[in-house]
Motif scaffolding. Structure first.
Motif, PDB file in Angstrom:
ATOM      1  N   ASN A 157      28.981  55.455 -17.920  1.00 15.02           N
ATOM      2  CA  ASN A 157      28.528  54.060 -17.888  1.00 15.02           C
ATOM      3  C   ASN A 157      27.007  53.972 -17.930  1.00 15.02           C
ATOM      4  OD1 ASN A 157      31.212  53.378 -17.675  1.00 15.02           O
ATOM      5  ND2 ASN A 157      31.137  52.831 -15.509  1.00 15.02           N
ATOM      6  N   ILE A 158      26.343  54.861 -17.212  1.00 10.23           N
ATOM      7  CA  ILE A 158      24.874  54.868 -17.198  1.00 10.23           C
ATOM      8  C   ILE A 158      24.334  55.172 -18.590  1.00 10.23           C
ATOM      9  CG2 ILE A 158      22.862  56.136 -16.328  1.00 10.23           C
ATOM     10  CD1 ILE A 158      24.531  56.449 -13.686  1.00 10.23           C
ATOM     11  N   PHE A 159      24.942  56.117 -19.275  1.00  4.51           N
ATOM     12  CA  PHE A 159      24.492  56.435 -20.636  1.00  4.51           C
ATOM     13  C   PHE A 159      24.644  55.223 -21.553  1.00  4.51           C
ATOM     14  CE2 PHE A 159      25.474  57.969 -24.966  1.00  4.51           C
ATOM     15  CZ  PHE A 159      24.252  58.545 -25.257  1.00  4.51           C
ATOM     16  N   GLN A 160      25.749  54.519 -21.432  1.00  2.00           N
ATOM     17  CA  GLN A 160      25.955  53.329 -22.262  1.00  2.00           C
ATOM     18  C   GLN A 160      24.902  52.266 -21.987  1.00  2.00           C
ATOM     19  OE1 GLN A 160      29.969  52.069 -21.484  1.00  2.00           O
ATOM     20  NE2 GLN A 160      30.894  53.722 -22.681  1.00  2.00           N
ATOM     21  N   ALA A 167      22.577  51.041  -9.548  1.00  2.00           N
ATOM     22  CA  ALA A 167      21.381  51.629  -8.940  1.00  2.00           C
ATOM     23  C   ALA A 167      20.494  52.273  -9.993  1.00  2.00           C
ATOM     24  CB  ALA A 167      21.781  52.659  -7.879  1.00  2.00           C
ATOM     25  N   VAL A 168      21.094  52.999 -10.927  1.00  3.85           N
ATOM     26  CA  VAL A 168      20.298  53.657 -11.976  1.00  3.85           C
ATOM     27  C   VAL A 168      19.718  52.625 -12.934  1.00  3.85           C
ATOM     28  CG1 VAL A 168      20.340  55.340 -13.845  1.00  3.85           C
ATOM     29  CG2 VAL A 168      21.653  55.769 -11.771  1.00  3.85           C
ATOM     30  N   ARG A 169      20.496  51.625 -13.276  1.00  2.27           N
ATOM     31  CA  ARG A 169      19.977  50.572 -14.167  1.00  2.27           C
ATOM     32  C   ARG A 169      18.760  49.885 -13.551  1.00  2.27           C
ATOM     33  NH1 ARG A 169      24.680  46.616 -15.950  1.00  2.27           N
ATOM     34  NH2 ARG A 169      22.953  45.766 -17.183  1.00  2.27           N
ATOM     35  N   ASN A 170      18.837  49.597 -12.257  1.00  4.11           N
ATOM     36  CA  ASN A 170      17.703  48.965 -11.591  1.00  4.11           C
ATOM     37  C   ASN A 170      16.488  49.880 -11.535  1.00  4.11           C
ATOM     38  OD1 ASN A 170      18.837  46.458 -11.051  1.00  4.11           O
ATOM     39  ND2 ASN A 170      19.687  47.096  -9.098  1.00  4.11           N
ATOM     40  N   ALA A 171      16.723  51.160 -11.303  1.00  4.69           N
ATOM     41  CA  ALA A 171      15.608  52.112 -11.264  1.00  4.69           C
ATOM     42  C   ALA A 171      14.916  52.197 -12.613  1.00  4.69           C
ATOM     43  CB  ALA A 171      16.107  53.486 -10.836  1.00  4.69           C
TER      44      ALA A 171
END
Length: 484
Positions: free
Chosen positions: A101-104, A156-160
């Motif tokens: 999901n993070i990669f997408q 969390a990763v998207r916000n970072a």
């Protein structure tokens, strides 16, 4: 100085630029970008708390919230991410889905994302629940809380990534020996094992046990950390690593992130970052603590009130990090690299004699006196390993380069001596290892510890071949050399 002026000139416009443009700026100006964030992963009251023998008591009180905390670094050539989750352990399948999901959403490659858990023993399971917890569940649908974890880790990763800004970085190492004690003790006379025999080691032998001889292995007192600041000195994140188990002292029905969270709050106060925006993110990761805890069985017993001990541990860690932090020298650009490898390991198998004995144990009445208090439990685990686990499994190894700092990861509860060995053999000036990363496959005792026995070596607690550390340390050192 010229680069610094250019960056400051464009800083106010960065929030309006696409991420691809921000990365191009980093490439052209040799700029380091950093962003940190955290998302709340606190489970519902009524969820079963895991971490101890004797069932999963329902959560009745949230003492402190649980979080997924993220630090993202980008030097224009490579973008890497750390994610640390307040959970006892999380299945690889959950982490893999979050990485997809993070990669997408962000285009960060899964091999550049290192996910781990703190190993707080006052959380809800991230490895399924009930009879499926900690067993081979490939292909099993995610439960409600796992789906929630996947979503919130991704957030969390998207916000970072959204918080990425020109930054400077430094790292250091302090020493906090007063909270690392080897919990495995060699006994003068051998003790019973749950498999019908005798062994030399007992975990947590107690204070008044006259049979104690000496600790079975070393400890690692280091607290290593990465400090990231904006170019004008505003703290963005401190990412730390320490090799001791949870501190505990939590009532059985309470949710808590243990000393990992208390450290984050305390270091934020010490560096004066508690009233800033964007918010500072303090992170404590679990190191090589598989055989280490905060209890000195060679000393005098001390009683702690609930939540007292984690505050003591966190305070000492925060004070030591702050002491080193004050003298750090920062850099506005460093080399970054990441490498990932899947390694195939054999799983533990049992002899025909062990299998036959386990079946006999389970046929006995439950109220019958047993050879060992955990005999029935481990008879069941032994048979389940034989019936359900594949004979080989793939596990993920990762190695990061952050300037002259090397970071390795293993999906196990790793013994301190393995962490020390990696430090000794690493080509980097400073190295630390994150445990319970990218999955959870039980304890990882070195071969010589398997010979001694003890809880961490029992089949079902330890799931992979007895010489696995030899293979994995060798692979990680090769990976370090490749990215160095």
């Amino acid at each position: 100085m010229k680069n610094y002026i250019i960056i400051k000139k464009y800083f106010l416009f960065l929030v309006f630029l696409p991420l691809s443009c921000i990365t191009l700026l980093a490439q052209e100006q040799k700029v380091l970008l950093a962003g940190a964030s955290m998302s709340n992963i606190t489970p519902d009251l009524g969820s079963g708390i895991v971490g101890n023998f004797g069932g999963n008591p329902p959560a009745q009180y949230i003492h402190d919230e649980l979080h997924a905390k993220t630090l993202v670094l980008d030097n224009g050539e490579k973008r890497i991410a750390f994610v640390v989750v307040d959970n006892i352990s999380i299945a690889r399948e959950v982490f893999d889905e979050a990485k997809r999901n993070i990669f997408q959403e962000t285009k960060i490659a899964p091999e550049n994302i290192l996910m781990s858990t703190t190993h707080t023993h006052s959380s809800v399971s991230g490895t399924w629940t009930g009879s499926r917890r900690h067993w081979w569940n490939e292909g099993l649908p995610f439960d409600k809380y796992q789906l929630f974890l996947i979503k919130r880790i991704t957030d969390a990763v998207r916000n970072a990534v959204t918080n990425l800004e020109p930054a400077k970085i430094a790292w250091g190492v302090g020493s906090v020996p007063q909270h690392v004690y080897n919990r495995r003790w060699i006994m003068k006379e051998k003790v019973r094992s749950p498999f019908g025999g005798y062994e030399k080691v007992k975990m947590n032998p107690g204070f008044n046990n006259d049979n104690k001889l000496k600790p079975a292995g070393p400890t690692d007192p280091d607290v290593a950390f990465i400090s990231v600041q904006s170019l004008d000195g505003r703290p963005i994140s401190i990412f730390a690593n320490y090799s001791t188990h949870y501190a505990g002292g939590v009532p059985k029905n309470d949710i808590s992130a243990d000393y990992f969270s208390v450290f984050a709050d305390r270091i934020q106060q010490l560096i004066g970052a508690d009233r800033q925006f964007p918010h500072f993110v303090g992170i404590m990761s679990n190191g090589t603590s598989g055989d280490i805890n905060t209890v000195n069985y060679g000393g005098v017993q001390r009683r702690y009130e609930p939540y007292e001990k984690m505050k003591v541990v966190a305070e000492d860690l925060a004070q030591e990090v702050y002491r080193v932090y004050k003298d750090l020298e920062y850099r506005t650009w460093i080399p970054l690299d990441a490498i990932q490898k899947e390694v195939r390991l054999k799983t533990r198998t049992s002899t025909e004699k062990q299998i036959a004995r386990a079946k006999q144990v389970l046929k006995r009445p439950k109220d019958k006196e047993y050879w060992h208090v955990h005999e029935r439990s481990y008879a069941n685990r032994l048979l389940r390993m034989e019936a359900e686990y594949p004979r080989d499994i793939n596990i993920i190894l990762q190695a990061y380069r952050i300037g002259d700092l090397g970071v390795s990861s293993l999906p196990f509860e790793v013994f301190a001596e393995t962490g020390l060995e990696l430090k000794k053999k690493s080509p980097f000036k400073t190295t630390f290892t994150i445990g319970l990363a990218n999955g959870s496959y039980g304890y990882l005792p070195p071969p010589e510890q398997h010979k001694l026995g003890g809880y961490e070596t029992w089949i079902g607690t330890s799931k992979v071949q007895e010489d696995a550390t030899v293979i994995l340390v060798d692979e990680l050192v090769k990976m370090f050399i490749e990215i160095k």
